[in-house]
Motif scaffolding. Sequence first.
Motif, PDB file in Angstrom:
ATOM      1  N   PHE A 167       0.836  -1.197   0.000  1.00 55.42           N
ATOM      2  CA  PHE A 167       0.000   0.000   0.000  1.00 55.42           C
ATOM      3  C   PHE A 167       0.878   1.257   0.000  1.00 55.42           C
ATOM      4  CE2 PHE A 167      -2.107   3.382   2.455  1.00 55.42           C
ATOM      5  CZ  PHE A 167      -3.219   3.596   1.655  1.00 55.42           C
ATOM      6  N   ILE A 168       1.917   1.249   0.840  1.00 52.79           N
ATOM      7  CA  ILE A 168       2.815   2.407   0.898  1.00 52.79           C
ATOM      8  C   ILE A 168       3.524   2.597  -0.437  1.00 52.79           C
ATOM      9  CG2 ILE A 168       4.982   3.230   1.913  1.00 52.79           C
ATOM     10  CD1 ILE A 168       4.063   2.099   4.569  1.00 52.79           C
ATOM     11  N   ARG A 169       3.980   1.506  -1.022  1.00 54.87           N
ATOM     12  CA  ARG A 169       4.667   1.597  -2.326  1.00 54.87           C
ATOM     13  C   ARG A 169       3.745   2.193  -3.387  1.00 54.87           C
ATOM     14  NH1 ARG A 169       9.379  -1.651  -2.768  1.00 54.87           N
ATOM     15  NH2 ARG A 169       9.754  -2.954  -0.922  1.00 54.87           N
ATOM     16  N   VAL A 170       2.504   1.734  -3.401  1.00 53.60           N
ATOM     17  CA  VAL A 170       1.554   2.229  -4.399  1.00 53.60           C
ATOM     18  C   VAL A 170       1.252   3.705  -4.157  1.00 53.60           C
ATOM     19  CG1 VAL A 170      -0.831   2.056  -5.223  1.00 53.60           C
ATOM     20  CG2 VAL A 170       0.516  -0.012  -4.856  1.00 53.60           C
ATOM     21  N   MET A 171       1.019   4.073  -2.895  1.00 59.25           N
ATOM     22  CA  MET A 171       0.694   5.456  -2.578  1.00 59.25           C
ATOM     23  C   MET A 171       1.838   6.408  -2.927  1.00 59.25           C
ATOM     24  SD  MET A 171      -2.360   5.753  -1.616  1.00 59.25           S
ATOM     25  CE  MET A 171      -2.243   7.448  -1.054  1.00 59.25           C
ATOM     26  N   LEU A 172       3.077   6.018  -2.598  1.00 58.25           N
ATOM     27  CA  LEU A 172       4.215   6.874  -2.929  1.00 58.25           C
ATOM     28  C   LEU A 172       4.418   6.965  -4.435  1.00 58.25           C
ATOM     29  CD1 LEU A 172       6.839   5.981  -0.177  1.00 58.25           C
ATOM     30  CD2 LEU A 172       5.548   8.083  -0.446  1.00 58.25           C
ATOM     31  N   SER A 173       4.110   5.877  -5.117  1.00 56.40           N
ATOM     32  CA  SER A 173       4.219   5.904  -6.576  1.00 56.40           C
ATOM     33  C   SER A 173       3.202   6.872  -7.184  1.00 56.40           C
ATOM     34  CB  SER A 173       4.003   4.489  -7.130  1.00 56.40           C
ATOM     35  OG  SER A 173       4.055   4.494  -8.547  1.00 56.40           O
ATOM     36  N   LEU A 174       1.988   6.872  -6.639  1.00 61.93           N
ATOM     37  CA  LEU A 174       0.951   7.779  -7.135  1.00 61.93           C
ATOM     38  C   LEU A 174       1.269   9.231  -6.796  1.00 61.93           C
ATOM     39  CD1 LEU A 174      -2.259   5.717  -6.217  1.00 61.93           C
ATOM     40  CD2 LEU A 174      -1.297   6.076  -8.493  1.00 61.93           C
ATOM     41  N   MET A 175       1.940   9.436  -5.659  1.00 64.56           N
ATOM     42  CA  MET A 175       2.261  10.803  -5.211  1.00 64.56           C
ATOM     43  C   MET A 175       3.502  11.356  -5.891  1.00 64.56           C
ATOM     44  SD  MET A 175       1.593  10.343  -1.130  1.00 64.56           S
ATOM     45  CE  MET A 175       2.350  11.939  -0.777  1.00 64.56           C
TER      46      MET A 175
END
Length: 315
Positions: free
Chosen positions: A20-28
């Motif tokens: 989840f953190i990886r995906v969120m940072l990727s989106l940000m």
Amino acid sequence: MDRKYKKNIKKVYVLHPTNFIRVMLSLMKPFLNYKFGRKLSYVNRLAELEQVLYLDKLDIPDEVKQYDLSLKVPVRHLATSDSRSVFHTPLPLSGEEEKGGEASAGHAARASRRQFGVRLENLQLDDNNIPKVLSTCVEYLEKKGMEVVGIFRRSPATATIQTWKEQFNKGHEVDLESHGDPHLAAVLIKLFLRELPEPLLTFNLYDPILALKSRPTEEKVSVVHIMLRERLPPINFDILKYLVRFLAKVSAHEEVNKMSPSNISIVIGPNLIWGTNPVASLAALGDINSFTLLLINHSSEIFPEQTKASKTEEY
């Protein structure tokens, strides 16, 4: 996070990142500052973090350690420099120095040539009681670096820094003009201060310095003048006076180099003093930087040309 601190961050390690953190940072990522985004790095295991930080200096919760032991993720090798000095851990000395015993004449001669990671009383000093690396870098910067934008903020490649550091440690005559990069000299000053086994302002003055925040500014100046003169060892006082006077000269060119007293205090302050508890030292950065700012802004009052000792006060 305040921009003045964010600009000085070298690396941000995200430990035990979930998907989840990886995906969120990727989106940000598109919304993050590009330079700051490059500082983000995932760390899957504590053993990986040990390659860049001294874990025994960090207060890691037992739950995190237990979770780490349950992971089956293999440990990666991280690209790092050869010195994990983030929390001012002193460099190891060899032989009898490390044991605290009497050094042989030959070993003492070798130790005197070293400039980094050595106690001040064991350093080779110039005629003004200043370490060779410090006087060499300051003299070069006074000629070539006073109007360099962002001096003390930018850093050359790690390999370059290590090469020149070794030149000083081997006792060679160092010609910084042959390299032609004022940022190298500025980084070597910070590295010299950061790798001292005990901070320039000493562990004994850590608590008294933090306690100053409750005093009015006009009172702080006189208190600091007396405190430094009477409670700092003479060699520490001479080096601090030399350094602060130089930093005041740098700040006098702030319209060109963009390094105001406040900016300088942010990059230099944490290298002048830290406590025995690294976590507490991080929490006290604001007070440490404020004290450094006071030194720079009132350098002529705190370090007058002829400083006479006064009666010791209670701090």
